[in-house]
Scaffold this motif. Structure first.
Motif, PDB file in Angstrom:
ATOM      1  N   GLU A 101       0.845  -1.193   0.000  1.00  0.00           N
ATOM      2  CA  GLU A 101       0.000   0.000   0.000  1.00  0.00           C
ATOM      3  C   GLU A 101       0.881   1.244   0.000  1.00  0.00           C
ATOM      4  O   GLU A 101       1.940   1.232   0.624  1.00  0.00           O
ATOM      5  CB  GLU A 101      -0.842   0.005   1.285  1.00  0.00           C
ATOM      6  N   PRO A 102       0.452   2.328  -0.683  1.00  0.00           N
ATOM      7  CA  PRO A 102       1.254   3.544  -0.580  1.00  0.00           C
ATOM      8  C   PRO A 102       1.257   4.037   0.872  1.00  0.00           C
ATOM      9  O   PRO A 102       0.235   3.959   1.556  1.00  0.00           O
ATOM     10  CB  PRO A 102       0.537   4.524  -1.506  1.00  0.00           C
ATOM     11  N   ASP A 103       2.414   4.440   1.340  1.00  0.00           N
ATOM     12  CA  ASP A 103       2.531   4.885   2.718  1.00  0.00           C
ATOM     13  C   ASP A 103       1.805   6.221   2.909  1.00  0.00           C
ATOM     14  O   ASP A 103       2.019   7.164   2.159  1.00  0.00           O
ATOM     15  CB  ASP A 103       4.013   5.022   3.062  1.00  0.00           C
ATOM     16  N   ALA A 104       0.941   6.268   3.934  1.00  0.00           N
ATOM     17  CA  ALA A 104       0.082   7.447   4.135  1.00  0.00           C
ATOM     18  C   ALA A 104       0.900   8.712   4.374  1.00  0.00           C
ATOM     19  O   ALA A 104       0.652   9.751   3.764  1.00  0.00           O
ATOM     20  CB  ALA A 104      -0.866   7.199   5.294  1.00  0.00           C
ATOM     21  N   GLN A 140      -4.781  11.688  10.369  1.00  0.00           N
ATOM     22  CA  GLN A 140      -5.432  10.785  11.324  1.00  0.00           C
ATOM     23  C   GLN A 140      -6.004   9.559  10.625  1.00  0.00           C
ATOM     24  O   GLN A 140      -5.874   8.445  11.112  1.00  0.00           O
ATOM     25  CB  GLN A 140      -6.592  11.509  12.011  1.00  0.00           C
ATOM     26  N   ARG A 141      -6.656   9.803   9.472  1.00  0.00           N
ATOM     27  CA  ARG A 141      -7.464   8.725   8.892  1.00  0.00           C
ATOM     28  C   ARG A 141      -6.754   7.851   7.874  1.00  0.00           C
ATOM     29  O   ARG A 141      -7.024   6.645   7.805  1.00  0.00           O
ATOM     30  CB  ARG A 141      -8.745   9.312   8.298  1.00  0.00           C
ATOM     31  N   TRP A 142      -5.857   8.435   7.077  1.00  0.00           N
ATOM     32  CA  TRP A 142      -5.250   7.631   6.011  1.00  0.00           C
ATOM     33  C   TRP A 142      -4.430   6.440   6.517  1.00  0.00           C
ATOM     34  O   TRP A 142      -4.497   5.367   5.922  1.00  0.00           O
ATOM     35  CB  TRP A 142      -4.407   8.509   5.071  1.00  0.00           C
ATOM     36  N   PRO A 143      -3.649   6.624   7.604  1.00  0.00           N
ATOM     37  CA  PRO A 143      -2.871   5.458   8.045  1.00  0.00           C
ATOM     38  C   PRO A 143      -3.763   4.268   8.409  1.00  0.00           C
ATOM     39  O   PRO A 143      -3.365   3.119   8.250  1.00  0.00           O
ATOM     40  CB  PRO A 143      -2.123   5.980   9.281  1.00  0.00           C
ATOM     41  N   GLY A 175      -6.355   3.686   4.852  1.00  0.00           N
ATOM     42  CA  GLY A 175      -5.681   3.572   3.562  1.00  0.00           C
ATOM     43  C   GLY A 175      -5.722   4.889   2.809  1.00  0.00           C
ATOM     44  O   GLY A 175      -6.584   5.730   3.054  1.00  0.00           O
ATOM     45  N   VAL A 176      -4.772   5.044   1.888  1.00  0.00           N
ATOM     46  CA  VAL A 176      -4.672   6.277   1.102  1.00  0.00           C
ATOM     47  C   VAL A 176      -5.752   6.261   0.020  1.00  0.00           C
ATOM     48  O   VAL A 176      -5.881   5.266  -0.698  1.00  0.00           O
ATOM     49  CB  VAL A 176      -3.279   6.386   0.461  1.00  0.00           C
ATOM     50  N   PRO A 177      -6.550   7.333  -0.083  1.00  0.00           N
ATOM     51  CA  PRO A 177      -7.589   7.344  -1.132  1.00  0.00           C
ATOM     52  C   PRO A 177      -6.973   7.311  -2.525  1.00  0.00           C
ATOM     53  O   PRO A 177      -5.813   7.688  -2.719  1.00  0.00           O
ATOM     54  CB  PRO A 177      -8.347   8.651  -0.884  1.00  0.00           C
ATOM     55  N   ALA A 189     -12.634  17.411   1.667  1.00  0.00           N
ATOM     56  CA  ALA A 189     -12.612  17.679   3.107  1.00  0.00           C
ATOM     57  C   ALA A 189     -12.495  19.177   3.378  1.00  0.00           C
ATOM     58  O   ALA A 189     -13.146  19.711   4.280  1.00  0.00           O
ATOM     59  CB  ALA A 189     -11.447  16.930   3.758  1.00  0.00           C
ATOM     60  N   ALA A 190     -11.671  19.867   2.572  1.00  0.00           N
ATOM     61  CA  ALA A 190     -11.445  21.299   2.805  1.00  0.00           C
ATOM     62  C   ALA A 190     -12.699  22.111   2.506  1.00  0.00           C
ATOM     63  O   ALA A 190     -13.016  23.062   3.217  1.00  0.00           O
ATOM     64  CB  ALA A 190     -10.273  21.797   1.961  1.00  0.00           C
TER      65      ALA A 190
END
Lengths: 409, 120
Positions: free
Chosen positions: A3-6, A48-51, A54-56, A66-67
């Motif tokens: 998985e790509p690292d967050a 907070q959430r990606w790790p 997972g990375v979207p 989100a912004a």
């Protein structure tokens, strides 16, 4: 491949897409500070959430989504600027479709650059604003490059962003009658970022050096965003030519080496070739300007690597053009020196002395040029006095030492 | 957004005899703003020496002769316009017939605090 690292992804997006994300949000809300705040909150949520989750698939679109929620909340809380609500609703719809569609979100950085260098913005805030909003540099780092306290710089930036929002400075690309002038504000602000970085080249690790590299990267972006504008290429070529010489400007022991004594083997061919390429494209536009002329001057010096000599006649001609197009003490001093190098030292000195004394009293290049010409004319004692004056006006220690050595020569 | 165009000019211009050409230029300017659908209101002002200033301090009303502050430049006129953004407001400020010698200050109106009609 896992998985790509967050954290790596977040860092990558922050480094490469920050300016585009801010520009996109600000162009729709008219509020740069609000856009930055919303984006930094979105990055916080991502951390907070990606790790865990997972990375979207499309990290930028996720962050925009989100912004914009935060922007809408903030706007509702303030309830002052009802006018921006429709924009925000539109933004909400766009963010939705960007997250699902293949297409990239539009690049609004050029509009943001025009806003940062708008004539209604305090001139001393334009460059810092550009560096912060387009590159995401923090106020403390910008402050150290501009020799002001971080608090003062922070305040200057906040004031400028408030002005953008409250005075209704539009995120638009200016139309032809204003285009040239407005482009020159953008270019001047960028060049001032580069020179803030250039002046302390003696210390390669300083905040300044990094700034010069950042200015060049904005310059490359600018050329991509306005490929038809020859002055943008002119400025990029000028910065690249100067940057090409950074390794030749000092000896290994830190002594200052003037341009005409530098070893061309130490110049960066890659940078010089990139500069020449842009100058050629610019020349084909047949719309000469200050930055193209200044870059052409550097190009003549660079040609010494091939020809072994400096074509001072060409330099004198270019300065002649510069004095007409962008009058100032800098170009007048340059023209006087070129005149002297072409063989007319007395004429050069007369040209220097024709500049009003009140304007040059603390202008270091004038004193250095005057000293140099007096020395050419064998007026030793006067040359010495002028070298000492130039040395005392120098901010760069290695340059000061160089001028002191010449005073005693 | 609503903007105030505030025209400031030096005392000497108030002291000069009224110029009929300038007066008709002023009317034409107002007409042009109206035709563009931007004008909310405004007008030129008599000289500062005609001003009377009122203050209320500790519940006591003070009235004194003259403008609120002695400066080199005085308010000579104003227009309230409804423009899409600052650039449009600046464009109209530059067209003001007094822009050649006066300073035209462009100030956004407080968004929701002031209820005013819309242009047209």
């Amino acid at each position: 491949m896992g998985e790509p690292d967050a954290h790596q992804t977040i860092e990558y997006v922050a480094r490469n897409s920050y300016g585009r994300l801010v520009a996109y949000l600000a162009a729709r809300s008219g509020d740069v500070a609000g856009a930055e705040d919303a984006l930094s909150e979105a990055f916080g949520v991502a951390l907070q959430r990606w790790p865990e989750e997972g990375v979207p698939l499309k990290p930028e679109a996720w962050l925009l989504h989100a912004a914009r929620n935060r922007l809408i909340d903030a706007s509702r809380r303030r309830q002052v600027r009802q006018k921006s609500e429709p924009y925000l609703q539109q933004l909400a719809g766009e963010a939705e479709s960007l997250a699902s569609a293949e297409r990239e979100f539009p690049d609004e950085r050029l509009k943001l650059l025009f806003v940062c260098a708008h004539p209604a913005i305090d001139e001393t805030a334009r460059t810092p604003l550009m560096l912060q909003t387009v590159l995401g540099l923090d106020a403390a780092r910008i402050a150290s490059a501009f020799l002001v306290s971080p608090a003062a710089m922070g305040q200057r930036l906040v004031r400028a962003k408030t002005k953008i929002r409250d005075a209704g400075i539009p995120f638009t690309i200016p139309e032809p009658p204003e285009w040239d002038e407005r482009v020159s504000f953008v270019l001047d602000a960028l060049y001032s970022a580069y020179t803030a970085g250039w002046e302390s080249v003696a210390d390669p690790d300083s905040a300044h050096r990094g700034l010069a590299a950042e200015a060049i990267s904005v310059g490359r972006t600018l050329v991509q965003l306005m490929p038809e504008e020859p002055e943008a290429r002119g400025l990029l070529a000028l910065m690249l030519h100067c940057e090409a010489r950074s390794a030749a400007r000092h000896t290994s022991t830190g002594e200052f080496v003037p341009l005409d004594r530098q070893d061309p083997a130490l110049w960066s061919r890659t940078f010089q070739e990139e500069a020449e390429k842009h100058l050629r494209v610019a020349a084909a536009c047949r719309h000469i300007g200050r930055y193209q002329l200044e870059a052409a001057l550097q190009s003549v010096h660079a040609h010494r690597a091939v020809s072994g000599e400096i074509d001072w006649k060409e330099i004198a001609l270019l300065y002649e053009g510069l004095v007409r197009l962008a009058p100032g003490i800098g170009s007048s001093v340059g023209r006087a020196v070129a005149l002297a190098e072409c063989g007319d030292a007395a004429g050069g000195l007369a040209a220097l002395d024709a500049i009003p004394a009140s304007r040059v009293a603390s202008y270091q290049p004038w004193w250095a040029a005057r000293a140099h010409l007096l020395q050419k004319l064998n007026r030793g004692p006067e040359a010495r006095t002028a070298f000492l004056r130039a040395a005392s006006l120098s901010e760069d220690p290695s340059q000061r030492a160089h001028l002191l050595r010449r005073a005693e020569s | 957004m609503k903007y105030a165009l505030l025209v400031h000019q030096a005392q000497e211009y108030f002291d000069r005899p009224k110029d009929p050409a300038m007066a008709s230029a002023g009317r034409a300017y107002g007409d042009a703003l109206q035709a563009a659908g931007l004008l909310i209101g405004g007008g030129g002002l008599e000289a500062p020496q005609t001003a009377t200033t009122v203050t209320l301090r500790d519940g006591k009303r003070h009235v004194h002769d003259g403008p609120y502050a002695e400066t080199k430049e005085y308010l000579a006129g104003f227009a309230i316009i409804d423009a899409p953004n600052l650039d449009v407001a600046l464009e109209w400020a530059a067209r003001h017939p007094l822009a050649g010698h006066a300073s035209i200050e462009v100030r956004p109106l407080l968004g929701s605090h002031f209820a005013l009609g819309t242009a047209k």
